[in-house]
Enzyme design. Structure first.
Site, PDB file in Angstrom:
ATOM      1  NE  ARG A 148      -4.274  -1.428   0.157  1.00  0.00           N
ATOM      2  CZ  ARG A 148      -4.416  -2.491  -0.639  1.00  0.00           C
ATOM      3  NH1 ARG A 148      -3.457  -2.815  -1.483  1.00  0.00           N
ATOM      4  NH2 ARG A 148      -5.518  -3.215  -0.617  1.00  0.00           N
ATOM      5  CD  GLU A 206      -2.881   3.610  -5.118  1.00  0.00           C
ATOM      6  OE1 GLU A 206      -3.840   2.836  -5.192  1.00  0.00           O
ATOM      7  OE2 GLU A 206      -1.787   3.330  -4.601  1.00  0.00           O
ATOM      8  CG  HIS A 237      -3.599  -0.340  -6.411  1.00  0.00           C
ATOM      9  ND1 HIS A 237      -3.837   0.292  -5.224  1.00  0.00           N
ATOM     10  CD2 HIS A 237      -3.741  -1.653  -6.132  1.00  0.00           C
ATOM     11  CE1 HIS A 237      -4.116  -0.584  -4.276  1.00  0.00           C
ATOM     12  NE2 HIS A 237      -4.057  -1.799  -4.814  1.00  0.00           N
TER      13      HIS A 237
HETATM   14  C1  GLV Z   1      -5.407  -4.998  -4.032  1.00  0.00           C
HETATM   15  O1  GLV Z   1      -4.656  -4.120  -3.741  1.00  0.00           O
HETATM   16  C2  GLV Z   1      -5.954  -5.926  -3.068  1.00  0.00           C
HETATM   17  O2  GLV Z   1      -5.813  -5.688  -1.861  1.00  0.00           O
HETATM   18  O3  GLV Z   1      -6.561  -6.929  -3.488  1.00  0.00           O
END
Ligand code: GLV
Length: 296
Positions: free
Chosen positions: A209, A238, A257
């Site tokens: 993250r 983000e 992401h």
């Molecule tokens: C994506 O970032 C997830 O947590 O599946």
């Protein structure tokens, strides 16, 4: 049993005996109570309505991370995640970023755009590289397996790893791969102090993250040349704004992401849901239960 699921064509064809699926979308919500809610691709206001839906006893988020749900779930509602849906793609994406960086593909792509035949010897192979996987869970173990043929040396760090052991591993690392969840304890865990401990020229990969890294400290470590570069699938903020200085860094590879995305992700998510709901309906405990305060 009635279960809320996203209104996607792959979910429309789900059939499980004794289960009625009710479909939600941003523009349309079903009527009536439901026992379970399957969360996916729902923007925050819709997500919050689903979490507090009348009758809901359990929620399955078809994500690996749970930070978008943590703290919003009413008392007594059981949470499940779906890390198995994403483990392999994220591990493959992480390896792809490391290999791309080692082979300098980003710099060659930059040169290509200017029609420059720019050769260099400054390339690696991961052979003998010390790789620290910070957040050594399901994805980390798959990544370790994928790294084996490249003869990298892997050290996994968990929340219970003693600080002195962690710092010693970080000081030796050629690569630090972040696969940590976002929790109050992991917020800004990679700060100026941690970056300064890394070996000059080390690379950082963040597939967890954006909040794990202090972005200002990261930019400073890149500008000073202390950090070799970074491969980022997640950023803070983000989405990364168009004028953000990270975009301009020559040794930063950014993906938006998408580490867990695959062409068949929605179909796999629907199948995951079918198997999950089938277990629930049969009174079996499905995989992925998130315990309150769970660490990494
Ligand atoms: C994506 O970032 C997830 O947590 O599946």
């Amino acid at each position: 049993m009635r279960v809320l699921v996203p209104d996607l064509k792959e979910f429309r064809t789900l059939r499980v005996e004794g289960v009625e699926f009710a479909f939600y979308s941003e523009s349309q919500l079903p009527e009536g109570e439901a026992e379970g809610a399957v969360l996916w691709l729902a923007p925050a206001p819709l997500r919050d309505r689903l979490l507090t839906w009348p009758g809901v006893k359990w929620v399955l988020t078809l994500t690996a991370g749970i930070d978008h749900v943590a703290g919003r779930l009413p008392q007594g509602v059981t949470l499940y995640n779906a890390h198995r849906l994403h483990d392999r793609a994220v591990a493959v994406h992480t390896l792809a970023g490391m290999l791309a960086a080692e082979r300098g593909l980003h710099r060659f792509r930059d040169a290509q755009q200017q029609g420059r035949w720019q050769r260099t010897l400054n390339l690696g192979t991961l052979d003998g590289a010390d790789v620290v996987i910070w957040g050594y869970g399901h994805i980390g173990k798959i990544l370790e397996d994928l790294l084996r043929p490249f003869h990298a040396r892997v050290t996994g760090l968990r929340s219970r790893t003693p600080a002195a052991e962690r710092d010693a591993a970080l000081a030796e690392a050629d690569w630090v791969v972040l696969l940590l969840p976002s929790t109050p304890e992991t917020q800004g865990i990679v700060n100026a102090d941690v970056l300064a401990r890394l070996k000059p020229g080390a690379w950082l990969s963040n597939q967890g993250r954006g909040s794990l890294i202090d972005t200002g400290a990261l930019l400073a470590a890149l500008d000073s040349g202390h950090l070799g570069g970074a491969v980022l699938d997640v950023t803070d903020p983000e989405p990364l704004p168009e004028d953000h200085p990270l975009w301009q860094q020559p040794n930063v590879l950014i993906t938006p992401h998408i580490a867990s995305s695959t062409r068949d992700l929605i179909a796999r998510g629907a199948e995951y849901t079918r198997a999950f709901v089938e277990a629930m309906a049969a009174g079996r405990e499905p995989a992925g239960r998130v315990e309150p305060g769970q660490k990494y």
